[in-house]
Every structure is written in structure tokens, then in C-alpha cells.
Design a protein around this motif. Structure first.
Motif, PDB file in Angstrom:
ATOM      1  N   ALA A 108       0.830  -1.206   0.000  1.00 54.31           N
ATOM      2  CA  ALA A 108       0.000   0.000   0.000  1.00 54.31           C
ATOM      3  C   ALA A 108       0.861   1.251   0.000  1.00 54.31           C
ATOM      4  CB  ALA A 108      -0.933  -0.006   1.207  1.00 54.31           C
ATOM      5  N   GLU A 109       1.921   1.251   0.797  1.00 54.62           N
ATOM      6  CA  GLU A 109       2.815   2.409   0.854  1.00 54.62           C
ATOM      7  C   GLU A 109       3.564   2.588  -0.459  1.00 54.62           C
ATOM      8  OE1 GLU A 109       3.718   1.984   5.656  1.00 54.62           O
ATOM      9  OE2 GLU A 109       5.021   1.031   4.170  1.00 54.62           O
ATOM     10  N   ARG A 264      -6.929   1.326   4.260  1.00 56.48           N
ATOM     11  CA  ARG A 264      -6.709   0.232   3.320  1.00 56.48           C
ATOM     12  C   ARG A 264      -8.026  -0.511   3.162  1.00 56.48           C
ATOM     13  NH1 ARG A 264      -0.724  -1.196   4.096  1.00 56.48           N
ATOM     14  NH2 ARG A 264       0.009   0.541   5.380  1.00 56.48           N
ATOM     15  N   VAL A 265      -8.440  -0.693   1.928  1.00 56.49           N
ATOM     16  CA  VAL A 265      -9.726  -1.331   1.670  1.00 56.49           C
ATOM     17  C   VAL A 265      -9.527  -2.491   0.706  1.00 56.49           C
ATOM     18  CG1 VAL A 265     -10.969   0.830   2.044  1.00 56.49           C
ATOM     19  CG2 VAL A 265     -10.297   0.181  -0.278  1.00 56.49           C
ATOM     20  N   ALA A 271     -14.892   1.449  -5.249  1.00 54.89           N
ATOM     21  CA  ALA A 271     -15.796   2.515  -5.702  1.00 54.89           C
ATOM     22  C   ALA A 271     -16.085   3.503  -4.572  1.00 54.89           C
ATOM     23  CB  ALA A 271     -17.092   1.922  -6.241  1.00 54.89           C
ATOM     24  N   ALA A 272     -16.345   2.984  -3.388  1.00 55.70           N
ATOM     25  CA  ALA A 272     -16.608   3.864  -2.243  1.00 55.70           C
ATOM     26  C   ALA A 272     -15.375   4.683  -1.898  1.00 55.70           C
ATOM     27  CB  ALA A 272     -17.048   3.028  -1.035  1.00 55.70           C
ATOM     28  N   VAL A 288      -6.258   0.406  -2.193  1.00 63.11           N
ATOM     29  CA  VAL A 288      -7.027  -0.806  -2.406  1.00 63.11           C
ATOM     30  C   VAL A 288      -6.008  -1.960  -2.380  1.00 63.11           C
ATOM     31  CG1 VAL A 288      -8.463  -2.114  -4.021  1.00 63.11           C
ATOM     32  CG2 VAL A 288      -8.750   0.371  -3.796  1.00 63.11           C
ATOM     33  N   VAL A 289      -6.142  -2.839  -1.404  1.00 66.23           N
ATOM     34  CA  VAL A 289      -5.167  -3.904  -1.196  1.00 66.23           C
ATOM     35  C   VAL A 289      -5.816  -5.247  -1.517  1.00 66.23           C
ATOM     36  CG1 VAL A 289      -3.623  -5.006   0.448  1.00 66.23           C
ATOM     37  CG2 VAL A 289      -4.030  -2.548   0.584  1.00 66.23           C
ATOM     38  N   MET A 290      -5.169  -6.004  -2.381  1.00 64.36           N
ATOM     39  CA  MET A 290      -5.711  -7.309  -2.761  1.00 64.36           C
ATOM     40  C   MET A 290      -5.566  -8.297  -1.610  1.00 64.36           C
ATOM     41  SD  MET A 290      -6.792  -6.588  -5.658  1.00 64.36           S
ATOM     42  CE  MET A 290      -6.588  -5.094  -6.611  1.00 64.36           C
TER      43      MET A 290
END
Length: 295
Positions: A108-109, A264-265, A271-272, A288-290
Motif C-alpha cells: 500500500a505504501e 486500506r480497503v 468505488a466507495a 485498495v489492497v488485494m
């Protein structure tokens, strides 16, 4: 794979749809990447609205900054080649533009490390003290975050007179360098707050309003207006992109910099997340993290 698709232009929360799709096929000079994390940017909202300078054909997948993995296992950061953006399990990018993801940063970073659009803030610095952080932000929550991160002077543009506050903080001189990704009223304030022989760096127009600068004002005050479209360096001067990335990687390794990822989502929340950025409700980056990368 799963990917968010935009079939018509509009607000992100209304036009982004999570759908099953075949992985994209790379073109000449491109590579397929498994997305590990995708950073959410204001341009993603503009892409959904059809207001960005680049308008990919419909349907397309937004997501312009990612940390991904090549087929041979290299962890990289990239700007996906639209229409196959980063809010998907797989994306496509130009192989020549791939950069190694810093080991000191998680996915993410690393996705948020890209040189480009940051938050809706513009920063001020005096030549006499470039090490001292100063900034103009919007809202008390953002002001609090800026102070926690070490800014010496924080001005809330929603509750303070920005021009007066800048003049007070600089002893009446004004700001020598102003970074402005906001445009609109923020640019008007910038022109009033900039110092003699200062510089306004125009990065974007998050306010949605493109200003029309008064060049007579720039003339009588002797300041410069500089446009900064970072993406052009990939074609005009790619060696500079590599140099900047190497310096950022060194700083990250020393712990001198670390992107502020406030949320982190999962892929389902993309979308949100884009809508939240579009509405100006964030104080840092949203990534957005898988699930595979987070496991």
C-alpha cells in the motif's frame, strides 16, 4: 478475474461496477501485472466523470497508480496503461516504465509513493528554511494530521485568512514557493500570498475550477508560474523519473519518508474509496489492497 468497470461517465459510486472479466492482453512493449495494491487518486474520480485530460474508451478500469508483481515475481510500481487500470486483479503497464518497489515499504505504501497527485493540500516553504514544513490545508482533521506529521506552520483555508496568515508566518515577505494542486480560489490566494520573485507550481485542479491567471499581476510582482505535469517526464526525460525514484527509495530505506496511508480497503471497496476521495473526505492516501497481498 474481477475488475471495476466504468460503462458511462458519472460519480464513481454510481458508475463503477465490479464485474468478472478476462485478464487483459498486453500490447507491444507492455507487461501483465498482478495487482498487489492500487492507490486511489483524485484523477480516478475525474476519469469516472469524463473530466480528465485523458479519456479512455468505455468501458475502462480506473486506477492510475499500483504496486504489482511481474510474471517472474518482481515487485514493482507502475502507472497502468488505460483502459486496463489498477482497480482489478490484473493490469497492464509499459514495461520500460516499471520501477522497483522499495523494500522498506509495504504494498500500500509503495503504491502511494508515486510522484504525482497527493492530497488536496498546497505547501509553502521559505528559502531560508526549506527543512521546516509549512502548509495550507482544508478542514480541522487535515490540519491536525499536518501538525502531527511535523509541520511548523499549519493554516486551515476553511477557517483562516490564508493570505494574512502566510504574510504573518513569513514576516510580510510571502511564500517563495507555492505548490498548488487545487486551483480555483486556492490559486487566487496563491497569487496574493506569493513573495517577490516567488514561484507558483501548478500541479492540478482538485477544486474543479481552472484559474485564468492575471499575467499583469505576475509582471508587477516578478513571480513565476510553473506547470508541472509529471507524467510527461516518462516520455520527455525518463532518466529523471528513474533518478527521482532512486532518491525516494534511499529516503524510504533510511526511514526519512513514508507515505501516509490512512485507510486500506479490499477490492470490493474501491468505488466507495474513489467517491470518498472525490468528496474531499480523506486525510491521507487510500489504498485498495488485494486479499492475496494482504494475507
Amino acid at each position: 478475474m474481477q475488475a471495476w468497470h466504468v460503462h458511462e461517465n458519472g460519480e464513481p459510486s454510481e458508475v463503477m461496477r465490479l464485474e468478472d472479466a478476462e485478464p487483459p492482453t498486453p500490447g507491444d512493449g507492455q507487461v501483465l501485472l498482478r495487482v498487489r495494491a492500487a492507490n486511489v487518486n483524485f484523477p480516478d474520480a475525474l476519469l469516472c466523470r469524463g473530466q480528465y485530460q485523458i479519456r479512455p474508451p468505455l468501458p475502462f478500469t480506473p486506477g492510475v497508480e499500483i504496486c504489482g508483481e511481474t510474471e517472474d515475481g518482481r515487485r514493482v510500481i507502475a502507472n497502468p496503461a488505460l483502459p486496463y487500470g489498477g482497480f482489478a486483479e490484473y493490469a497492464v503497464a509499459d514495461s520500460a516504465a516499471l520501477l522497483p518497489a522499495p523494500d522498506a515499504l509495504d504494498d500500500a505504501e509503495a503504491a502511494a509513493l508515486h510522484i504525482g497527485y497527493q492530497t488536496g493540500w498546497f505547501g509553502l516553504h521559505r528559502r531560508a528554511g526549506l527543512e521546516a514544513g509549512e502548509g495550507v490545508v482544508g478542514g480541522p482533521e487535515k490540519a491536525a494530521v499536518a501538525r502531527e506529521l511535523g509541520c511548523d506552520v499549519v493554516i486551515d483555508r476553511r477557517s483562516q485568512d490564508v493570505v494574512s496568515a502566510v504574510k504573518e508566518a513569513t514576516g510580510g515577505r510571502g511564500a517563495d514557493v507555492i505548490y498548488d494542486p487545487v486551483g480555483g480560489e486556492a490559486y487566487t490566494q496563491s497569487a496574493k500570498a506569493v513573495a517577490f520573485e516567488g514561484r507558483i507550481v501548478v500541479v492540478g485542479f482538485a477544486s474543479g475550477t481552472i484559474p485564468s491567471p492575471g499575467l499583469n499581476h505576475a509582471l508587477v510582482k516578478n513571480y513565476s508560474i510553473l506547470g508541472l505535469h509529471w507524467g510527461l517526464y516518462n516520455t520527455k526525460n525518463p532518466k529523471l523519473v528513474q533518478h527521482c525514484h532512486e532518491r525516494l527509495t534511499e529516503l524510504a530505506a533510511r526511514g526519512a519518508i513514508k507515505p501516509l496511508v490512512s485507510e486500506r480497503v479490499p477490492l470490493a471497496g474501491a468505488a466507495a474509496a474513489v467517491q470518498k476521495v472525490a468528496d474531499g473526505l480523506t486525510t491521507g492516501r487510500i489504498a485498495v489492497v488485494m486479499e492475496e497481498a494482504a494475507a
